[in-house]
Design an enzyme around this catalytic site. Structure first.
Site, PDB file in Angstrom:
ATOM      1  N   ASN A   1       0.875  -1.178   0.000  1.00  0.00           N
ATOM      2  CA  ASN A   1       0.000   0.000   0.000  1.00  0.00           C
ATOM      3  C   ASN A   1       0.911   1.227   0.000  1.00  0.00           C
ATOM      4  O   ASN A   1       1.501   1.559   1.023  1.00  0.00           O
ATOM      5  CB  ASN A   1      -0.894  -0.044   1.241  1.00  0.00           C
ATOM      6  CG  ASN A   1      -1.784   1.178   1.354  1.00  0.00           C
ATOM      7  OD1 ASN A   1      -1.815   2.021   0.450  1.00  0.00           O
ATOM      8  ND2 ASN A   1      -2.509   1.270   2.454  1.00  0.00           N
TER       9      ASN A   1
ATOM     10  N   HIS B   1      -9.583   0.833   5.262  1.00  0.00           N
ATOM     11  CA  HIS B   1      -8.271   1.027   5.888  1.00  0.00           C
ATOM     12  C   HIS B   1      -8.435   1.954   7.092  1.00  0.00           C
ATOM     13  O   HIS B   1      -9.260   2.865   7.064  1.00  0.00           O
ATOM     14  CB  HIS B   1      -7.301   1.638   4.871  1.00  0.00           C
ATOM     15  CG  HIS B   1      -5.888   1.639   5.362  1.00  0.00           C
ATOM     16  ND1 HIS B   1      -5.417   2.602   6.226  1.00  0.00           N
ATOM     17  CD2 HIS B   1      -4.871   0.773   5.151  1.00  0.00           C
ATOM     18  CE1 HIS B   1      -4.151   2.326   6.510  1.00  0.00           C
ATOM     19  NE2 HIS B   1      -3.793   1.217   5.878  1.00  0.00           N
TER      20      HIS B   1
ATOM     21  N   GLU C   1      -5.222  -5.277  10.593  1.00  0.00           N
ATOM     22  CA  GLU C   1      -4.226  -4.217  10.767  1.00  0.00           C
ATOM     23  C   GLU C   1      -4.527  -3.467  12.064  1.00  0.00           C
ATOM     24  O   GLU C   1      -5.347  -2.540  12.071  1.00  0.00           O
ATOM     25  CB  GLU C   1      -4.292  -3.223   9.603  1.00  0.00           C
ATOM     26  CG  GLU C   1      -3.933  -3.801   8.261  1.00  0.00           C
ATOM     27  CD  GLU C   1      -3.348  -2.735   7.335  1.00  0.00           C
ATOM     28  OE1 GLU C   1      -2.238  -2.948   6.835  1.00  0.00           O
ATOM     29  OE2 GLU C   1      -3.968  -1.684   7.140  1.00  0.00           O
TER      30      GLU C   1
ATOM     31  N   SER D   1       3.556  -2.147  10.249  1.00  0.00           N
ATOM     32  CA  SER D   1       5.013  -2.077  10.466  1.00  0.00           C
ATOM     33  C   SER D   1       5.757  -3.348  10.055  1.00  0.00           C
ATOM     34  O   SER D   1       6.736  -3.720  10.701  1.00  0.00           O
ATOM     35  CB  SER D   1       5.325  -1.723  11.929  1.00  0.00           C
ATOM     36  OG  SER D   1       4.820  -0.440  12.244  1.00  0.00           O
TER      37      SER D   1
HETATM   38  P1  13P Z   1       3.052   0.315   7.706  1.00  0.00           P
HETATM   39  O1  13P Z   1       3.609  -0.946   7.114  1.00  0.00           O
HETATM   40  O2  13P Z   1       3.767   1.557   7.233  1.00  0.00           O
HETATM   41  O3  13P Z   1       2.889   0.237   9.170  1.00  0.00           O
HETATM   42  O4  13P Z   1       1.560   0.484   7.098  1.00  0.00           O
HETATM   43  C1  13P Z   1       0.703  -0.599   7.159  1.00  0.00           C
HETATM   44  C2  13P Z   1      -0.515  -0.277   6.392  1.00  0.00           C
HETATM   45  O5  13P Z   1      -1.272   0.595   6.753  1.00  0.00           O
HETATM   46  C3  13P Z   1      -0.772  -1.021   5.157  1.00  0.00           C
HETATM   47  O6  13P Z   1      -2.051  -0.773   4.676  1.00  0.00           O
END
Ligand code: 13P
Length: 258
Positions: A11, A96, A168, A214
């Site tokens: 993403n 999201h 997430e 992350s």
């Molecule tokens: P990070 O990998 O930067 O934490 O972002 C995760 C994310 O929101 C993917 O949609």
């Protein structure tokens, strides 16, 4: 042992202009091998979807929209619909946490977007996850329940086959404060158990569930090894050709071991 295909999705959020996105894809093409057991998905800025759709080798990469409107057309100034994206993308990210929290998207809107995606032959990647406060109050399973029920309310068993769920946790996104594999294991278990409750055991076994938050090359394998995890939704690390290619390569290695 699972027969579910792994998905490694990047993403890119609001990064890269069209030219940068094109160069990035060109460089990524040289680093990511095509494997039947891993689908590599890229979610660039909306602006780059059309040019990248002409550039991309669809055997190597699938494209995803980061967002879209839930109506197919009409007076919605500034919006892009799933109908307009049809044919350009295979996937669409829905719900999201940045959309939920910054843009105040509700479960009702998210459910309508899931429907819009399905209607337009786009596989929704439905994102769910609790905030730090909800976690500290022990509400993770409730949030998972509410966001799944809210997002999937109008989805039939047949349509569920096209849906991907991404867990997430909000507190792990962009923070470097990544979840412990044991946290992820519990959450994924709660997700599959909720799907079992709603759609039955076969659906719970079949649905692809990703982890995001992350993820870096050195943490990817640990998440991919968590029982029930079928892939990763990567933010920051997907902006590095080296890191993203390394993460995608790890998914293939694991599938071979199975
Ligand atoms: P990070 O990998 O930067 O934490 O972002 C995760 C994310 O929101 C993917 O949609």
């Amino acid at each position: 042992m699972t027969r579910r295909k792994k998905i490694i999705a990047g993403n890119w959020k609001m990064n890269f202009n069209i030219q940068e996105a094109s160069i990035f894809l060109h460089n990524l093409e040289k680093e990511v091998a095509v494997h039947r057991d891993v689908e590599v998905v890229l979610a660039p800025t909306m602006l780059a979807l059309q040019p990248l759709s002409l550039q991309v080798n669809r055997r190597q990469f699938k494209l995803a929209a980061q967002n879209f409107h839930f109506q197919d057309y009409g007076a919605f100034t500034g919006e892009v619909s799933a109908t307009q994206l049809r044919g350009l993308v295979e996937y669409g990210i829905v719900g999201h946490s940045e959309r939920r929290h910054i843009f105040r998207e509700t479960d009702k809107m998210i459910r309508s977007k899931v429907q819009a995606a399905i209607r337009n032959r786009i596989r929704p990647i439905l994102c769910i996850g609790e905030t730090a406060q909800q976690k500290s109050e022990g509400e993770t399973a409730d949030v998972i329940h509410d966001q799944l029920v809210g997002g999937l309310a109008n989805v039939t068993s047949d349509e569920l086959k096209d849906i991907v769920i991404a867990y997430e946790p909000v507190w792990a996104i962009g923070t470097g404060n990544n979840a412990l594999p044991s946290d992820v294991k519990h959450a994924i278990k709660a997700i599959r158990s909720q799907i079992r409750h709603l759609y039955g055991a076969a659906a719970a076994e079949e649905i692809q569930v990703l982890y995001g938050g992350s993820v870096k090359p050195d943490s990817a394998t640990a998440y991919l090894q968590v029982e029930g995890v079928d892939g990763l939704l990567v933010g920051g690390a997907s902006l590095s050709v080296h890191d993203f290619a390394a993460i995608a390569a790890k998914a293939h290695g694991l599938s071979e071991d199975e």
